[in-house]
Motif scaffolding. Sequence first.
Motif, short mmCIF file in Angstrom:
data_model
loop_
_atom_site.label_atom_id
_atom_site.label_comp_id
_atom_site.label_asym_id
_atom_site.label_seq_id
_atom_site.Cartn_x
_atom_site.Cartn_y
_atom_site.Cartn_z
N GLU A 93 -0.38 51.47 -57.23
CA GLU A 93 1.01 51.85 -56.98
C GLU A 93 1.74 50.72 -56.25
O GLU A 93 2.88 50.37 -56.60
N LEU A 94 1.08 50.17 -55.26
CA LEU A 94 1.69 49.07 -54.50
C LEU A 94 1.88 47.84 -55.39
O LEU A 94 2.93 47.18 -55.32
N SER A 95 0.90 47.54 -56.22
CA SER A 95 1.01 46.40 -57.13
C SER A 95 2.19 46.58 -58.09
O SER A 95 2.96 45.63 -58.33
N ALA A 101 9.70 44.72 -57.64
CA ALA A 101 10.52 44.07 -56.62
C ALA A 101 10.70 42.58 -56.94
O ALA A 101 11.80 42.02 -56.78
N LEU A 102 9.61 41.93 -57.38
CA LEU A 102 9.69 40.51 -57.71
C LEU A 102 10.59 40.26 -58.92
O LEU A 102 11.32 39.27 -58.96
N GLN A 103 10.55 41.18 -59.90
CA GLN A 103 11.38 41.02 -61.11
C GLN A 103 12.86 41.19 -60.81
O GLN A 103 13.70 40.54 -61.42
N GLN A 118 3.38 40.47 -48.89
CA GLN A 118 2.06 40.09 -48.38
C GLN A 118 1.70 40.91 -47.14
O GLN A 118 0.59 41.39 -47.01
N THR A 119 2.67 41.10 -46.27
CA THR A 119 2.46 41.92 -45.06
C THR A 119 2.12 43.36 -45.44
O THR A 119 1.21 43.97 -44.87
N GLU A 120 2.84 43.89 -46.42
CA GLU A 120 2.61 45.26 -46.88
C GLU A 120 1.21 45.39 -47.50
O GLU A 120 0.50 46.36 -47.24
N LEU A 121 0.80 44.39 -48.28
CA LEU A 121 -0.52 44.40 -48.91
C LEU A 121 -1.62 44.34 -47.85
O LEU A 121 -2.61 45.08 -47.92
N GLU A 122 -1.45 43.48 -46.86
CA GLU A 122 -2.44 43.36 -45.79
C GLU A 122 -2.55 44.66 -45.00
O GLU A 122 -3.66 45.07 -44.63
N ALA A 123 -1.42 45.32 -44.77
CA ALA A 123 -1.44 46.59 -44.04
C ALA A 123 -2.23 47.64 -44.84
O ALA A 123 -3.01 48.42 -44.26
N LEU A 124 -2.03 47.66 -46.15
CA LEU A 124 -2.77 48.61 -46.99
C LEU A 124 -4.26 48.30 -46.97
O LEU A 124 -5.08 49.22 -46.85
#
Length: 194
Positions: A93-95, A101-103, A118-124
Amino acid sequence: MDSYPEVISDDSTKQQERHYFLLSELQTLVKDLPSSFQQRLSYNTLSDLALALIDGTVYEIVQGLLDIQHLTEKNLYNQRQKLHCEHQALKQELSKKHKEALQSCKPHNLALLKSNLQTELEALEIRVRDEQRMMDKKIVSEMDQKVIDQQNTLEKAGVPGFYITTNPQELTVQMHLLELILKLQQKESQSGIM
């Protein structure tokens, strides 16, 4: 009334024969164990174990404990698998959210967005790791409690060598005793003695 003592004597003789049979079988089975454990299982311990096994109740208790343990292990495995699947879904879901968001991002905001993503991914990843660690601790705790319950049940049933302990050497001796009981039960059921 003269026949009454003979009945007791006959029953007593059968029990004595069964005791000797079980003791002999246990002594044979013990030879398959590592020598360090053979030394820990004295003749008296094996004789007491044979006495405890005479009526078959201990076999039933051990089988019941084994069934409960397998159900517990399966339940805990399913809980861990469910958590793993939930984590995989969160990551996917995050991916997906990150790709969208990038598009739709304007070029001048790209560096800031990548940093936030990156911060959001690290938190997950931290959350996933923490939840897995908590689940693993829960599993170990529940299995430790199962061992204590099993020790307590077998001690109350009068099975020699069983008492509540966390000493790894004593636990290994108890595991070998259970192995002997299960092998003897299997041997007896295959030969039709039980």
